[in-house]
Motif scaffolding. Structure first.
Motif, PDB file in Angstrom:
ATOM      1  N   SER A  84       0.825  -1.213   0.000  1.00 54.06           N
ATOM      2  CA  SER A  84       0.000   0.000   0.000  1.00 54.06           C
ATOM      3  C   SER A  84       0.857   1.259   0.000  1.00 54.06           C
ATOM      4  N   GLY A  85       2.117   1.113   0.410  1.00 50.42           N
ATOM      5  CA  GLY A  85       3.043   2.242   0.384  1.00 50.42           C
ATOM      6  C   GLY A  85       3.804   2.355  -0.923  1.00 50.42           C
ATOM      7  N   GLY A  86       3.451   1.511  -1.897  1.00 52.63           N
ATOM      8  CA  GLY A  86       4.058   1.611  -3.218  1.00 52.63           C
ATOM      9  C   GLY A  86       5.288   0.755  -3.424  1.00 52.63           C
ATOM     10  N   LEU A  87       5.591  -0.133  -2.487  1.00 51.42           N
ATOM     11  CA  LEU A  87       6.759  -1.000  -2.614  1.00 51.42           C
ATOM     12  C   LEU A  87       6.321  -2.449  -2.819  1.00 51.42           C
ATOM     13  N   ASP A  88       7.153  -3.200  -3.512  1.00 48.99           N
ATOM     14  CA  ASP A  88       6.905  -4.622  -3.738  1.00 48.99           C
ATOM     15  C   ASP A  88       7.796  -5.406  -2.776  1.00 48.99           C
ATOM     16  N   PRO A  89       7.224  -6.082  -1.777  1.00 48.20           N
ATOM     17  CA  PRO A  89       8.064  -6.774  -0.794  1.00 48.20           C
ATOM     18  C   PRO A  89       8.970  -7.831  -1.411  1.00 48.20           C
ATOM     19  N   ARG A  90       8.507  -8.517  -2.433  1.00 47.47           N
ATOM     20  CA  ARG A  90       9.343  -9.539  -3.067  1.00 47.47           C
ATOM     21  C   ARG A  90      10.525  -8.901  -3.803  1.00 47.47           C
ATOM     22  N   ARG A  91      10.272  -7.798  -4.477  1.00 43.91           N
ATOM     23  CA  ARG A  91      11.371  -7.114  -5.160  1.00 43.91           C
ATOM     24  C   ARG A  91      12.366  -6.556  -4.146  1.00 43.91           C
ATOM     25  N   SER A  92      11.852  -5.993  -3.062  1.00 35.81           N
ATOM     26  CA  SER A  92      12.739  -5.470  -2.018  1.00 35.81           C
ATOM     27  C   SER A  92      13.613  -6.579  -1.448  1.00 35.81           C
ATOM     28  N   LEU A  93      13.025  -7.748  -1.242  1.00 31.16           N
ATOM     29  CA  LEU A  93      13.788  -8.874  -0.712  1.00 31.16           C
ATOM     30  C   LEU A  93      14.851  -9.315  -1.711  1.00 31.16           C
ATOM     31  N   GLY A  94      14.489  -9.379  -2.986  1.00 30.98           N
ATOM     32  CA  GLY A  94      15.442  -9.780  -4.012  1.00 30.98           C
ATOM     33  C   GLY A  94      16.575  -8.796  -4.190  1.00 30.98           C
ATOM     34  N   ASP A  95      16.312  -7.522  -3.891  1.00 32.23           N
ATOM     35  CA  ASP A  95      17.337  -6.480  -4.019  1.00 32.23           C
ATOM     36  C   ASP A  95      18.132  -6.297  -2.727  1.00 32.23           C
ATOM     37  N   ASP A  96      17.901  -7.172  -1.736  1.00 38.74           N
ATOM     38  CA  ASP A  96      18.542  -7.019  -0.421  1.00 38.74           C
ATOM     39  C   ASP A  96      18.277  -5.626   0.139  1.00 38.74           C
ATOM     40  N   ASP A  97      17.034  -5.185   0.005  1.00 38.37           N
ATOM     41  CA  ASP A  97      16.646  -3.830   0.399  1.00 38.37           C
ATOM     42  C   ASP A  97      15.475  -3.889   1.379  1.00 38.37           C
ATOM     43  N   ALA A  98      15.640  -4.695   2.430  1.00 36.85           N
ATOM     44  CA  ALA A  98      14.542  -4.920   3.366  1.00 36.85           C
ATOM     45  C   ALA A  98      14.246  -3.699   4.230  1.00 36.85           C
ATOM     46  N   TYR A  99      15.260  -2.918   4.565  1.00 40.06           N
ATOM     47  CA  TYR A  99      15.072  -1.808   5.507  1.00 40.06           C
ATOM     48  C   TYR A  99      13.967  -0.840   5.067  1.00 40.06           C
ATOM     49  N   PRO A 100      14.004  -0.291   3.837  1.00 37.33           N
ATOM     50  CA  PRO A 100      12.949   0.654   3.452  1.00 37.33           C
ATOM     51  C   PRO A 100      11.559   0.024   3.447  1.00 37.33           C
ATOM     52  N   ALA A 101      11.474  -1.238   3.020  1.00 38.23           N
ATOM     53  CA  ALA A 101      10.169  -1.903   2.984  1.00 38.23           C
ATOM     54  C   ALA A 101       9.604  -2.061   4.388  1.00 38.23           C
ATOM     55  N   LEU A 102      10.434  -2.499   5.311  1.00 39.77           N
ATOM     56  CA  LEU A 102       9.981  -2.688   6.688  1.00 39.77           C
ATOM     57  C   LEU A 102       9.701  -1.347   7.364  1.00 39.77           C
ATOM     58  N   ALA A 103      10.482  -0.336   7.019  1.00 32.34           N
ATOM     59  CA  ALA A 103      10.237   1.004   7.567  1.00 32.34           C
ATOM     60  C   ALA A 103       8.877   1.520   7.112  1.00 32.34           C
ATOM     61  N   ALA A 104       8.507   1.218   5.865  1.00 31.10           N
ATOM     62  CA  ALA A 104       7.220   1.661   5.336  1.00 31.10           C
ATOM     63  C   ALA A 104       6.057   1.046   6.102  1.00 31.10           C
ATOM     64  N   ALA A 105       6.289  -0.131   6.683  1.00 24.46           N
ATOM     65  CA  ALA A 105       5.242  -0.807   7.459  1.00 24.46           C
ATOM     66  C   ALA A 105       5.399  -0.571   8.954  1.00 24.46           C
ATOM     67  N   ASP A 106       6.330   0.312   9.330  1.00 23.51           N
ATOM     68  CA  ASP A 106       6.602   0.596  10.742  1.00 23.51           C
ATOM     69  C   ASP A 106       6.913  -0.693  11.502  1.00 23.51           C
TER      70      ASP A 106
END
Length: 252
Positions: free
Chosen positions: A207-229
């Motif tokens: 809902s914040g405009g990020l794809d959790p699977r893509r974030s995981l594949g890019d080793d970019d978990a921090y912004p995704a998790l931050a978006a979900a508090d």
């Protein structure tokens, strides 16, 4: 190798005492390993020798890759000569004690929990996915350390990647919670200790405009998790007894 390049490791600190009584109190972050593996055993020799370390370098074709001083030191060094010392060692804190404390605290809150005796290991994403797929109405608490095969250039750490993988595994299912935390308060090169996710976290990320699977594949978990508090930020704890994972899923 490194234990034989130090003046204090592999029992050399104990050897410096020459005689008398010595007590070693150890805080361990090495899951399932003997005390001699912790900090390369300043008061507890492993049993290997400088010649063995030299053999490791030779077997891996690294003799020409290390400084000449390293090779010269290993060729001349001898194992620690420990004298007549009355030595006692005690592990005063480790991951299993932390897991037991978590189970005890959950019990005080009337939340059923159990400590899983098997050490946490393997790849973070696969381990988290497997754990979240097998959760039950009793909180499972695990300790240990996983590894990461980093291919992306994002921001995060192994516990954040584990938490994001858990969020994907729990996505849209029955109520569930999964936490992956570094006990030293520092997960990867970030200010987060890890994260706590639920069966709704992945949807919040989307809902914040990020794809959790893509974030995981890019080793970019921090912004995704931050978006979900979902991040847990404690600051450095001042100690390290491996990672602590906990998970629960509503039965039925």
């Amino acid at each position: 190798v490194r234990r034989h390049l130090s003046e204090i490791k592999d029992g050399r600190l104990l050897a410096a005492a020459r005689s008398g009584h010595a007590v070693t109190l150890t805080i361990s972050d090495v899951a399932g390993a003997p005390p001699s593996a912790i900090a390369s055993g300043p008061t507890m020799p492993e049993g290997s020798s400088p010649a063995d370390a030299l053999g490791v370098l030779r077997d891996h074709d690294l003799l020409d890759a290390v400084p000449e001083a390293v090779v010269a030191h290993l060729e001349a060094a001898q194992p620690a000569a420990i004298g007549d010392i009355d030595h006692h060692s005690e592990v005063v804190a480790d991951g299993h004690l932390a897991a037991s404390a978590a189970v005890r605290r959950l019990g005080e809150l009337d939340i059923p929990a159990r400590a899983v005796t098997e050490d946490l290991r393997g790849f973070a994403i696969a381990s988290a996915t497997s754990m979240c797929e097998s959760l039950s109405g009793t909180v499972a608490v695990l300790t240990g350390e996983t590894t990461m095969n980093v291919t992306g250039d994002g921001r995060g750490g192994r516990n954040q990647s584990a938490a994001l993988a858990g969020a994907i595994a729990l996505d849209g299912g029955v109520p569930a919670v999964f936490a992956a935390l570094a006990t030293d308060g520092i997960d990867g090169p970030t200010d987060a200790a890890g994260a706590i996710v639920t069966h709704r976290t992945a949807e919040i990320i989307r809902s914040g405009g990020l794809d959790p699977r893509r974030s995981l594949g890019d080793d970019d978990a921090y912004p995704a998790l931050a978006a979900a508090d979902a991040l847990v930020i404690t600051g450095p704890s001042g100690t390290n007894v491996s990672d602590l994972w906990m998970g629960w899923r509503q039965d039925g």
